[in-house]
Design a protein around this motif. Structure first.
Motif, mmCIF file in Angstrom:
data_model
loop_
_atom_site.group_PDB
_atom_site.id
_atom_site.type_symbol
_atom_site.label_atom_id
_atom_site.label_comp_id
_atom_site.label_asym_id
_atom_site.label_seq_id
_atom_site.Cartn_x
_atom_site.Cartn_y
_atom_site.Cartn_z
ATOM 1 N N HIS A 31 7.286 2.411 -10.397
ATOM 2 C CA HIS A 31 5.942 2.159 -9.874
ATOM 3 C C HIS A 31 4.989 3.357 -9.936
ATOM 4 O O HIS A 31 3.846 3.252 -9.494
ATOM 5 C CB HIS A 31 6.034 1.669 -8.433
ATOM 6 C CG HIS A 31 6.801 0.385 -8.281
ATOM 7 N ND1 HIS A 31 6.454 -0.765 -8.949
ATOM 8 C CD2 HIS A 31 7.925 0.096 -7.557
ATOM 9 C CE1 HIS A 31 7.319 -1.732 -8.633
ATOM 10 N NE2 HIS A 31 8.213 -1.232 -7.807
ATOM 11 N N ASP A 39 1.301 2.287 -8.501
ATOM 12 C CA ASP A 39 0.977 0.859 -8.462
ATOM 13 C C ASP A 39 1.491 0.312 -7.131
ATOM 14 O O ASP A 39 2.588 -0.236 -7.048
ATOM 15 C CB ASP A 39 1.624 0.139 -9.645
ATOM 16 C CG ASP A 39 1.179 -1.312 -9.770
ATOM 17 O OD1 ASP A 39 0.604 -1.847 -8.801
ATOM 18 O OD2 ASP A 39 1.413 -1.911 -10.836
ATOM 19 N N TYR A 40 0.675 0.465 -6.094
ATOM 20 C CA TYR A 40 1.111 0.062 -4.750
ATOM 21 C C TYR A 40 1.296 -1.447 -4.638
ATOM 22 O O TYR A 40 2.162 -1.911 -3.886
ATOM 23 C CB TYR A 40 0.121 0.558 -3.697
ATOM 24 C CG TYR A 40 0.167 2.054 -3.485
ATOM 25 C CD1 TYR A 40 1.216 2.655 -2.796
ATOM 26 C CD2 TYR A 40 -0.840 2.872 -3.984
ATOM 27 C CE1 TYR A 40 1.265 4.025 -2.610
ATOM 28 C CE2 TYR A 40 -0.810 4.254 -3.803
ATOM 29 C CZ TYR A 40 0.246 4.821 -3.116
ATOM 30 O OH TYR A 40 0.295 6.193 -2.939
ATOM 31 N N ALA A 41 0.505 -2.221 -5.365
ATOM 32 C CA ALA A 41 0.636 -3.680 -5.310
ATOM 33 C C ALA A 41 2.021 -4.111 -5.796
ATOM 34 O O ALA A 41 2.684 -4.949 -5.179
ATOM 35 C CB ALA A 41 -0.457 -4.339 -6.146
ATOM 36 N N LYS A 44 4.756 -2.941 -3.402
ATOM 37 C CA LYS A 44 4.841 -3.812 -2.230
ATOM 38 C C LYS A 44 5.907 -4.886 -2.414
ATOM 39 O O LYS A 44 6.625 -5.241 -1.478
ATOM 40 C CB LYS A 44 3.476 -4.448 -1.971
ATOM 41 C CG LYS A 44 3.380 -5.320 -0.733
ATOM 42 C CD LYS A 44 3.337 -4.494 0.538
ATOM 43 C CE LYS A 44 3.140 -5.386 1.760
ATOM 44 N NZ LYS A 44 3.217 -4.604 3.018
ATOM 45 N N TYR A 91 -1.709 -1.653 3.076
ATOM 46 C CA TYR A 91 -2.317 -1.986 1.786
ATOM 47 C C TYR A 91 -2.872 -3.412 1.797
ATOM 48 O O TYR A 91 -2.265 -4.296 2.401
ATOM 49 C CB TYR A 91 -1.252 -1.852 0.685
ATOM 50 C CG TYR A 91 -1.826 -1.889 -0.701
ATOM 51 C CD1 TYR A 91 -2.410 -0.759 -1.260
ATOM 52 C CD2 TYR A 91 -1.805 -3.069 -1.439
ATOM 53 C CE1 TYR A 91 -2.944 -0.798 -2.545
ATOM 54 C CE2 TYR A 91 -2.341 -3.112 -2.713
ATOM 55 C CZ TYR A 91 -2.911 -1.974 -3.258
ATOM 56 O OH TYR A 91 -3.449 -2.014 -4.516
ATOM 57 N N PRO A 92 -4.035 -3.669 1.182
ATOM 58 C CA PRO A 92 -4.848 -2.724 0.415
ATOM 59 C C PRO A 92 -5.752 -1.868 1.307
ATOM 60 O O PRO A 92 -6.181 -2.308 2.374
ATOM 61 C CB PRO A 92 -5.684 -3.649 -0.468
ATOM 62 C CG PRO A 92 -5.830 -4.904 0.339
ATOM 63 C CD PRO A 92 -4.536 -5.045 1.093
ATOM 64 N N SER A 235 -4.098 5.384 -6.634
ATOM 65 C CA SER A 235 -3.585 4.106 -7.120
ATOM 66 C C SER A 235 -4.296 3.655 -8.368
ATOM 67 O O SER A 235 -5.320 4.212 -8.763
ATOM 68 C CB SER A 235 -3.753 3.038 -6.032
ATOM 69 O OG SER A 235 -5.127 2.858 -5.736
#
Length: 236
Positions: A31, A39-41, A44, A91-92, A235
């Motif tokens: 990630h 890429d936090y999405a 997650k 997040y977000p 991000s």
């Protein structure tokens, strides 16, 4: 017989550390880009795996039998893993600065559980890492999830890689023109060198420290100024 049992215990503990650190390392490789963009999405979606690593941290003390490098790697990983967890929980968001709890910033409220104790991020960074190891490269190891931060490494730190990795990260950070602008007679550098000046000037000036890593040789009397910190999330 007692020595054999002790050796077995140490070996089992070492294998456990390696296995758990691999979980975190695999997540970072998946990630985080080579440039330190997260890429936090997508992260997650793998939060359960991160929680497995955090459970390990919660139940593990950095043993006195560990080498200094192993202890340093353990605590830097803990700081970064809990910072990522905090971002994922909120997040977000646009910035880690948006996170507050009872009026306290992300670094000031206790939530990071390690070895049966609960720490703030500041306690891990300042009371453990900076106080115990006196290594200014700590500042490129721990990551504040922001654009102006030194890039987060896309693998976990280990006893075997931490020294070389911190050395590489510091060189890349100092020579990164988006974070430090170096010239022979004038430098505009990260506010990190101002906030933690004492860490970088134990053996000379800030310029002396920069010159250890800089591709451009800086005049010792060069004018020094500090860049405004960009706290936007690191991000995609």
């Amino acid at each position: 017989m007692k020595k054999i049992f002790m050796l077995l215990f140490v070996l089992i503990a070492f294998v456990e550390v390696q296995a758990q650190t691999s979980i975190f390392s695999n997540l970072l490789e998946k990630h985080v880009t080579n440039e330190g963009v997260v890429d936090y999405a997508a992260f997650k979606a793998d939060e359960a795996q991160l929680d497995t690593y955090l459970t390990y941290l919660e139940n593990t003390n950095s043993d006195k039998s560990w080498s200094e490098n192993q202890q340093k790697a353990f605590w830097i990983n803990a700081y970064n893993a809990y910072t990522i967890k905090l971002i994922l929980e909120n997040y977000p968001l646009n910035s880690i600065m948006d996170i507050k709890k009872e009026g306290k910033t992300a670094w000031k409220f206790p939530f990071a559980k390690v070895g049966g104790k609960t720490y703030t991020l500041d306690q891990i960074e300042h009371d453990i890492l900076r106080k115990k190891y006196f290594d200014p490269r700590i500042h490129v190891g721990v990551n504040c999830a922001s654009i102006s931060c030194p890039k987060i490494l896309n693998k976990a730190f280990t006893a075997s890689n931490v020294d070389a990795a911190l050395e590489t990260l510091m060189k890349e950070f100092i020579n990164d023109s988006s974070r430090n602008k170096l010239g022979k007679k004038k430098v505009q550098i990260s506010s990190i060198f101002d906030w933690f000046k004492a860490d970088f000037t134990k053996n000379g000036s800030v310029i002396d420290y920069l010159n250890k890593y800089a591709d451009t040789e800086i005049n010792p009397k060069a004018k020094v100024s500090y860049l405004k910190y960009d706290w936007r999330l690191n991000s995609k």
